[in-house]
Design a protein around this motif. Structure first.
Motif, PDB file in Angstrom:
ATOM      1  N   ASN A  97      46.395  65.894  25.040  1.00 53.47           N
ATOM      2  CA  ASN A  97      45.801  67.124  24.527  1.00 53.47           C
ATOM      3  C   ASN A  97      44.270  67.181  24.626  1.00 53.47           C
ATOM      4  O   ASN A  97      43.723  68.215  25.043  1.00 53.47           O
ATOM      5  N   PRO A  98      43.531  66.122  24.280  1.00 51.98           N
ATOM      6  CA  PRO A  98      42.071  66.216  24.410  1.00 51.98           C
ATOM      7  C   PRO A  98      41.601  66.488  25.838  1.00 51.98           C
ATOM      8  O   PRO A  98      40.590  67.170  26.043  1.00 51.98           O
ATOM      9  N   MET A  99      42.330  65.964  26.815  1.00 53.65           N
ATOM     10  CA  MET A  99      41.952  66.221  28.209  1.00 53.65           C
ATOM     11  C   MET A  99      42.186  67.680  28.581  1.00 53.65           C
ATOM     12  O   MET A  99      41.388  68.289  29.313  1.00 53.65           O
ATOM     13  N   VAL A 100      43.249  68.264  28.053  1.00 50.48           N
ATOM     14  CA  VAL A 100      43.522  69.678  28.305  1.00 50.48           C
ATOM     15  C   VAL A 100      42.433  70.545  27.667  1.00 50.48           C
ATOM     16  O   VAL A 100      41.975  71.524  28.275  1.00 50.48           O
ATOM     17  N   VAL A 101      42.010  70.169  26.477  1.00 53.02           N
ATOM     18  CA  VAL A 101      40.914  70.892  25.823  1.00 53.02           C
ATOM     19  C   VAL A 101      39.637  70.772  26.651  1.00 53.02           C
ATOM     20  O   VAL A 101      38.896  71.746  26.821  1.00 53.02           O
ATOM     21  N   GLY A 102      39.386  69.601  27.212  1.00 50.47           N
ATOM     22  CA  GLY A 102      38.224  69.418  28.067  1.00 50.47           C
ATOM     23  C   GLY A 102      38.266  70.312  29.291  1.00 50.47           C
ATOM     24  O   GLY A 102      37.239  70.881  29.707  1.00 50.47           O
ATOM     25  N   VAL A 103      39.442  70.474  29.882  1.00 44.53           N
ATOM     26  CA  VAL A 103      39.591  71.376  31.032  1.00 44.53           C
ATOM     27  C   VAL A 103      39.304  72.820  30.622  1.00 44.53           C
ATOM     28  O   VAL A 103      38.668  73.579  31.368  1.00 44.53           O
TER      29      VAL A 103
ATOM     30  N   GLY B  22      29.488  67.629  32.019  1.00 46.11           N
ATOM     31  CA  GLY B  22      29.060  66.802  30.900  1.00 46.11           C
ATOM     32  C   GLY B  22      29.574  67.325  29.577  1.00 46.11           C
ATOM     33  O   GLY B  22      30.045  66.549  28.724  1.00 46.11           O
ATOM     34  N   TRP B  23      29.509  68.643  29.381  1.00 46.13           N
ATOM     35  CA  TRP B  23      30.002  69.222  28.128  1.00 46.13           C
ATOM     36  C   TRP B  23      31.522  69.102  28.023  1.00 46.13           C
ATOM     37  O   TRP B  23      32.059  68.839  26.937  1.00 46.13           O
ATOM     38  N   ALA B  24      32.226  69.291  29.136  1.00 49.91           N
ATOM     39  CA  ALA B  24      33.688  69.176  29.101  1.00 49.91           C
ATOM     40  C   ALA B  24      34.114  67.761  28.725  1.00 49.91           C
ATOM     41  O   ALA B  24      35.010  67.567  27.893  1.00 49.91           O
ATOM     42  N   THR B  25      33.463  66.775  29.321  1.00 48.85           N
ATOM     43  CA  THR B  25      33.819  65.393  28.988  1.00 48.85           C
ATOM     44  C   THR B  25      33.330  65.034  27.584  1.00 48.85           C
ATOM     45  O   THR B  25      33.974  64.235  26.886  1.00 48.85           O
ATOM     46  N   ALA B  26      32.212  65.627  27.149  1.00 52.47           N
ATOM     47  CA  ALA B  26      31.735  65.393  25.782  1.00 52.47           C
ATOM     48  C   ALA B  26      32.771  65.842  24.762  1.00 52.47           C
ATOM     49  O   ALA B  26      33.050  65.145  23.779  1.00 52.47           O
ATOM     50  N   VAL B  27      33.329  67.032  24.981  1.00 56.86           N
ATOM     51  CA  VAL B  27      34.368  67.542  24.085  1.00 56.86           C
ATOM     52  C   VAL B  27      35.576  66.609  24.096  1.00 56.86           C
ATOM     53  O   VAL B  27      36.129  66.254  23.042  1.00 56.86           O
ATOM     54  N   THR B  28      35.994  66.190  25.281  1.00 55.51           N
ATOM     55  CA  THR B  28      37.168  65.320  25.396  1.00 55.51           C
ATOM     56  C   THR B  28      36.968  64.022  24.633  1.00 55.51           C
ATOM     57  O   THR B  28      37.827  63.610  23.834  1.00 55.51           O
ATOM     58  N   ILE B  29      35.838  63.368  24.861  1.00 52.97           N
ATOM     59  CA  ILE B  29      35.574  62.088  24.194  1.00 52.97           C
ATOM     60  C   ILE B  29      35.436  62.285  22.688  1.00 52.97           C
ATOM     61  O   ILE B  29      35.935  61.474  21.893  1.00 52.97           O
ATOM     62  N   ALA B  30      34.755  63.358  22.264  1.00 44.37           N
ATOM     63  CA  ALA B  30      34.574  63.612  20.837  1.00 44.37           C
ATOM     64  C   ALA B  30      35.912  63.846  20.146  1.00 44.37           C
ATOM     65  O   ALA B  30      36.123  63.379  19.012  1.00 44.37           O
ATOM     66  N   VAL B  31      36.808  64.556  20.796  1.00 45.11           N
ATOM     67  CA  VAL B  31      38.132  64.793  20.212  1.00 45.11           C
ATOM     68  C   VAL B  31      38.919  63.484  20.125  1.00 45.11           C
ATOM     69  O   VAL B  31      39.536  63.182  19.094  1.00 45.11           O
ATOM     70  N   TYR B  32      38.893  62.683  21.199  1.00 42.50           N
ATOM     71  CA  TYR B  32      39.565  61.388  21.138  1.00 42.50           C
ATOM     72  C   TYR B  32      39.002  60.528  20.000  1.00 42.50           C
ATOM     73  O   TYR B  32      39.747  59.823  19.305  1.00 42.50           O
ATOM     74  N   ALA B  33      37.688  60.565  19.812  1.00 44.65           N
ATOM     75  CA  ALA B  33      37.040  59.685  18.838  1.00 44.65           C
ATOM     76  C   ALA B  33      37.284  60.100  17.393  1.00 44.65           C
ATOM     77  O   ALA B  33      37.134  59.281  16.485  1.00 44.65           O
TER      78      ALA B  33
ATOM     79  N   ILE C  94      37.253  73.799  28.234  1.00 39.01           N
ATOM     80  CA  ILE C  94      35.797  73.899  28.089  1.00 39.01           C
ATOM     81  C   ILE C  94      35.132  73.970  29.460  1.00 39.01           C
ATOM     82  O   ILE C  94      34.181  74.744  29.671  1.00 39.01           O
ATOM     83  N   LEU C  95      35.610  73.185  30.396  1.00 38.95           N
ATOM     84  CA  LEU C  95      35.056  73.214  31.751  1.00 38.95           C
ATOM     85  C   LEU C  95      35.242  74.583  32.384  1.00 38.95           C
ATOM     86  O   LEU C  95      34.315  75.123  33.007  1.00 38.95           O
ATOM     87  N   ALA C  96      36.421  75.156  32.230  1.00 39.73           N
ATOM     88  CA  ALA C  96      36.690  76.478  32.803  1.00 39.73           C
ATOM     89  C   ALA C  96      35.766  77.530  32.207  1.00 39.73           C
ATOM     90  O   ALA C  96      35.211  78.369  32.929  1.00 39.73           O
ATOM     91  N   ILE C  97      35.581  77.490  30.893  1.00 37.41           N
ATOM     92  CA  ILE C  97      34.693  78.458  30.245  1.00 37.41           C
ATOM     93  C   ILE C  97      33.255  78.267  30.726  1.00 37.41           C
ATOM     94  O   ILE C  97      32.550  79.229  31.037  1.00 37.41           O
ATOM     95  N   GLY C  98      32.820  77.019  30.800  1.00 34.42           N
ATOM     96  CA  GLY C  98      31.456  76.750  31.232  1.00 34.42           C
ATOM     97  C   GLY C  98      31.186  77.202  32.650  1.00 34.42           C
ATOM     98  O   GLY C  98      30.152  77.824  32.935  1.00 34.42           O
TER      99      GLY C  98
END
Length: 238
Positions: A165-171, A47-58, A173-177
């Motif tokens: 790029n936002p999807m890579v950032v989401g990955v 959820g947090w990884a996709t939240a970051v991805t969507i927030a960056v896209y937005a 965040i997912l890895a860190i989480g």
């Protein structure tokens, strides 16, 4: 909207969306009678990884979409943004975190009354350690943020296809989480923790208990130190 104003607003809007969706998944997992109750850490990390991805896209069409004071500071140290934007960005990010958290409260309004566990309620808004050891918790936040900020800086050395790029950032965040989040809940972002913690303090949330301000410095100072170290390492390499 002028250039700097648009960038500052994008940090507010992006952080609002980030916290709305990120704390939203925490609410879904933590709160009683939620359809996602007790669905676990994997759901929160996703959820947090996709939240970051969507927030960056937005928000990234208006500005750099840092959505994180530690990232802003790291990027300023690395010379990627001017220092004149650092304080306005951080204020916008914290305010976005407060508003995003308030929207989570409204989205799950009946569930707070049903949830008697005060730690679960606070955990919907802010991070907390699995084992409270301030030194260890601080080190964890430093390490996690080093990975985040160095990763983001390293990404600037690559050419991604448009929109990837936002999807890579989401990955990232997912890895860190998944790998580092089990100790402290991986704030790695002062606005993500401080903004919602302020919201928890001021909102009339049923059964809420304390906002645990004794711990609050860890997810603020730890990420800032980690970001500075990551930027220094990056500058030493390039």
């Amino acid at each position: 909207m002028s250039g700097d104003t648009a960038q500052i607003f994008s940090e507010f809007l992006g952080t609002l969306i980030l916290v709305l969706l990120g704390d939203g998944v925490c609410a879904a997992v933590n709160l009683k009678k939620s359809k996602a109750e007790a669905s676990g850490w994997i759901v929160i990390a996703m959820g947090w990884a996709t939240a970051v991805t969507i927030a960056v896209y937005a928000s990234s069409f208006m500005g750099p979409a840092h959505l994180n004071p530690a990232v802003t500071i790291g990027m300023a140290i690395a010379g990627n943004i001017g220092w004149n934007l650092v304080v306005p960005f951080i204020i916008a990010q914290v305010l976005g975190g407060i508003v995003g958290a308030a929207l989570v409260w409204l989205s799950y309004l009946p569930h707070w009354q049903e949830t008697e566990n005060q730690a679960a309620i606070l955990g919907t808004f802010a991070t907390g350690p699995a084992i409270r050891n301030y030194t260890a918790n601080f080190i964890t936040e430093v390490i996690g943020t080093i990975v985040l900020v160095f990763g983001l800086l390293a990404f600037t050395q690559h050419e991604f296809a448009a929109g990837v790029n936002p999807m890579v950032v989401g990955v990232l965040i997912l890895a860190i989480g998944l790998s580092l989040g089990g100790s402290t809940g991986y704030a790695i972002n002062p606005a993500r923790d401080l903004g919602p913690r302020i919201a928890h303090q001021i909102l009339p949330i049923a059964n809420k208990g304390t906002s645990d301000w004794a711990y609050s410095w860890v997810p603020v100072i730890g990420p800032v130190v980690g970001a500075a170290l990551a930027a220094g390492l990056y500058l030493a390499i390039i």
